[in-house]
Design an enzyme around this catalytic site. Structure first.
Site, mmCIF file in Angstrom:
data_model
loop_
_atom_site.group_PDB
_atom_site.id
_atom_site.type_symbol
_atom_site.label_atom_id
_atom_site.label_comp_id
_atom_site.label_asym_id
_atom_site.label_seq_id
_atom_site.Cartn_x
_atom_site.Cartn_y
_atom_site.Cartn_z
ATOM 1 C CG HIS A 55 36.372 33.504 53.125
ATOM 2 N ND1 HIS A 55 37.028 33.169 51.957
ATOM 3 C CD2 HIS A 55 35.294 34.219 52.750
ATOM 4 C CE1 HIS A 55 36.363 33.670 50.914
ATOM 5 N NE2 HIS A 55 35.318 34.308 51.366
ATOM 6 C CG ASP A 58 39.273 30.871 53.131
ATOM 7 O OD1 ASP A 58 38.342 30.080 52.849
ATOM 8 O OD2 ASP A 58 39.310 32.047 52.713
ATOM 9 C CG MET A 89 39.941 42.154 52.457
ATOM 10 S SD MET A 89 39.345 40.450 52.244
ATOM 11 C CE MET A 89 39.414 40.288 50.474
ATOM 12 C CD GLU A 182 32.991 40.471 46.668
ATOM 13 O OE1 GLU A 182 33.848 40.463 47.572
ATOM 14 O OE2 GLU A 182 32.962 39.625 45.761
ATOM 15 C CE LYS A 184 28.247 35.479 42.343
ATOM 16 N NZ LYS A 184 28.943 34.265 42.845
ATOM 17 C CD GLU A 218 34.277 38.800 42.188
ATOM 18 O OE1 GLU A 218 34.474 38.650 43.418
ATOM 19 O OE2 GLU A 218 33.927 37.873 41.436
ATOM 20 C CG HIS A 221 30.455 39.463 41.920
ATOM 21 N ND1 HIS A 221 30.680 39.543 43.278
ATOM 22 C CD2 HIS A 221 30.924 38.244 41.544
ATOM 23 C CE1 HIS A 221 31.232 38.405 43.694
ATOM 24 N NE2 HIS A 221 31.412 37.624 42.663
ATOM 25 C CG ASP A 246 37.110 40.874 45.270
ATOM 26 O OD1 ASP A 246 36.210 40.135 45.741
ATOM 27 O OD2 ASP A 246 38.084 41.262 45.942
ATOM 28 C CG ASP A 256 31.296 34.584 40.331
ATOM 29 O OD1 ASP A 256 31.410 34.667 41.560
ATOM 30 O OD2 ASP A 256 31.992 35.253 39.526
ATOM 31 C CG ASP A 258 35.023 34.062 40.603
ATOM 32 O OD1 ASP A 258 34.619 33.339 41.547
ATOM 33 O OD2 ASP A 258 34.616 35.222 40.419
ATOM 34 C CG ASP A 288 37.272 36.728 44.732
ATOM 35 O OD1 ASP A 288 36.194 37.152 45.172
ATOM 36 O OD2 ASP A 288 37.614 35.526 44.788
HETATM 37 C C1 DIG Z 1 33.230 36.087 46.276
HETATM 38 O O1 DIG Z 1 33.427 36.934 45.185
HETATM 39 C C2 DIG Z 1 33.589 36.786 47.563
HETATM 40 C C3 DIG Z 1 34.142 35.831 48.566
HETATM 41 O O2 DIG Z 1 35.148 35.111 47.934
HETATM 42 C C4 DIG Z 1 34.750 36.739 49.576
HETATM 43 O O3 DIG Z 1 33.851 36.919 50.607
HETATM 44 C C5 DIG Z 1 34.971 38.039 48.869
HETATM 45 C C6 DIG Z 1 36.369 38.503 49.113
HETATM 46 O O4 DIG Z 1 36.908 39.165 48.045
HETATM 47 N N1 DIG Z 1 34.629 37.775 47.460
HETATM 48 MN MN MN Z 2 34.862 38.615 45.403
HETATM 49 MN MN MN Z 3 33.093 36.047 41.955
#
Ligand code: DIG
Ligand code: MN
Ligand code: MN
Length: 388
Positions: A55, A58, A89, A182, A184, A218, A221, A246, A256, A258, A288
């Site tokens: 990001h 970051d 990315m 993406e 969620k 992802e 998600h 992801d 979430d 992760d 991710d």
């Molecule tokens: C969360 O799953 C999102 C953020 O971390 C980011 O914007 C994106 C990048 O993979 N995934």
């Molecule tokens: Mn993600």
């Molecule tokens: Mn996530």
């Protein structure tokens, strides 16, 4: 014993926010020292990653001066040059700062919406400067706690306007960028707009430049929504929209998590890897995810190494599945086609329709057939668990 050493051709990538996660959670403070972006690049190089994603904030703090921004970017580029890591990315943090507390592109405040566009354009510039060809949009705050706040149609309209504007910006700048949306379903908002990959695929069709917009599904998600992740990935692939992915792991219907890829639901991870390898997905395998809060700096490296190792083990299992004589013979038997329906397949014709309606199907016989999926699934289990 096969070689599960990650190599550049595997295209394994991690976000700065993953191995850089200091382990804080809603119920506890950080348990690890925060690493600088340069330090994270060197950790990722040490474990054998191909690339690093980010990001904007970051890397560059939100209040950095232009001079500070340039110095930070120069240091980061030097770390990339020193290690050989690439940046496939990039994305924008449109969720951390309080300004985005009611969303960014869909905020009810036009000043916030305008600021989100401005911030995203500058973040796109940064991503392109670092070599990114894929730009992810995760609308973590694009949603509601109460639907009294706005009509969802307004939310969709604002999201569409923002993405149309940013597609035009990217083209106007001459950037070779693909946008990946993406999804969620919730968290941090009570409900997030465009909650699954399927919703995103439908939404892309309403944009002015759908050809440059795809999805970044992802695993965690889609699992939060109780869905079969690989099916959503397959639909994105079928639509030519799987621009990025992801990878992580996640227990169903939880916050979430992760988790490390492959750490929770081995069978779903296997069928996902088998799908990606069978279709020849050539994009980055982006993790991710983050290490357990229990881990120290070395444990974070275990997390990163394990993510890539698990993928490569499952990739080998997929190749074994495709080469297994008993499994393949069973699949051939299950999918046997004696050609008797050939006249009815393919495009419609009035003659075909009439003949189909008149055909004397033996429905009881069709229904009585055993499909041997128990045997097939047990063979899969045996293969996954090393019993064959
Ligand atoms: C969360 O799953 C999102 C953020 O971390 C980011 O914007 C994106 C990048 O993979 N995934
Ligand atoms: Mn993600
Ligand atoms: Mn996530």
């Amino acid at each position: 014993m096969s070689d599960y050493t990650p190599k550049p051709e595997h295209k394994f990538t991690f976000g700065l926010w993953t191995v850089g996660n200091p382990g804080a959670d809603p119920f506890g403070s950080a348990v690890r020292n925060r690493l600088s972006p340069v330090e994270i690049v060197h950790v990722l190089a040490e474990v054998g990653a191909y690339g690093v994603n980010l990001h904007d904030n970051d890397l560059v703090p939100i209040d950095a001066t232009p001079a500070e921004r340039d110095r930070i970017v120069a240091d980061f580029k030097r770390a990339l040059a020193d290690t050989g890591l690439v940046v496939p990315m990039a994305t924008t943090n449109l969720f951390s700062d309080p300004v985005f507390k009611d969303g960014a592109f869909t905020s009810n405040d036009p000043k916030v919406r305008a600021y989100a566009l401005s911030k995203t354009m500058r973040a796109i510039d940064l991503g392109v400067e670092l070599g990114a060809r894929i730009y992810v949009f995760w609308g973590g705050r694009e949603g509601i706690e109460t639907d009294a706040a706005r009509n969802p149609l307004e939310g969709l309209k604002r999201m569409r306007e923002a993405l149309n504007f940013l597609c035009e910006y990217s083209m106007d700048q001459g950037y070779d960028l693909k946008f990946a949306l993406e999804a969620k379903p919730n968290e941090p908002r009570g409900d997030i707009y465009l909650p699954t990959t399927g919703h995103m695929l439908a939404f892309i069709a309403t944009l002015d430049h759908p050809q440059m917009v795809g999805v970044n599904p992802e695993l965690a998600h889609e699992h939060m929504a109780g869905l079969n992740f690989m099916h959503g990935v397959a639909q994105a692939w079928d639509a030519g929209k799987l621009f990025h992915i992801d990878l992580n792991d996640q227990n169903f219907c939880r916050y979430d998590q992760d988790f490390r890829f492959g750490s929770h639901n081995w069978k779903q991870a296997f069928f996902l890897v088998k799908f990606l390898e069978d279709v020849g997905y050539a994009g980055p395998r982006h993790f991710d995810s983050h290490a357990y809060r229990t881990e120290d700096a070395e444990g974070v490296k275990d997390f990163a190494r394990g993510s890539m190792r698990s993928y490569l083990i499952l990739k080998e299992k997929a190749a074994r599945f495709n080469a297994d004589p008993e499994i393949q013979a069973l699949l051939a038997e299950i999918n046997a086609d004696d050609g008797s329906m050939a006249a009815f397949q393919g495009a419609y014709s009035r003659e075909k329709a009439a003949a189909l309606k008149a055909y004397p199907f033996d429905r009881p016989a069709l229904g009585a057939r055993g499909l041997k999926y128990e045997r097939l699934d047990q063979l899969t289990f045996d293969l996954l668990l090393g019993a064959r």
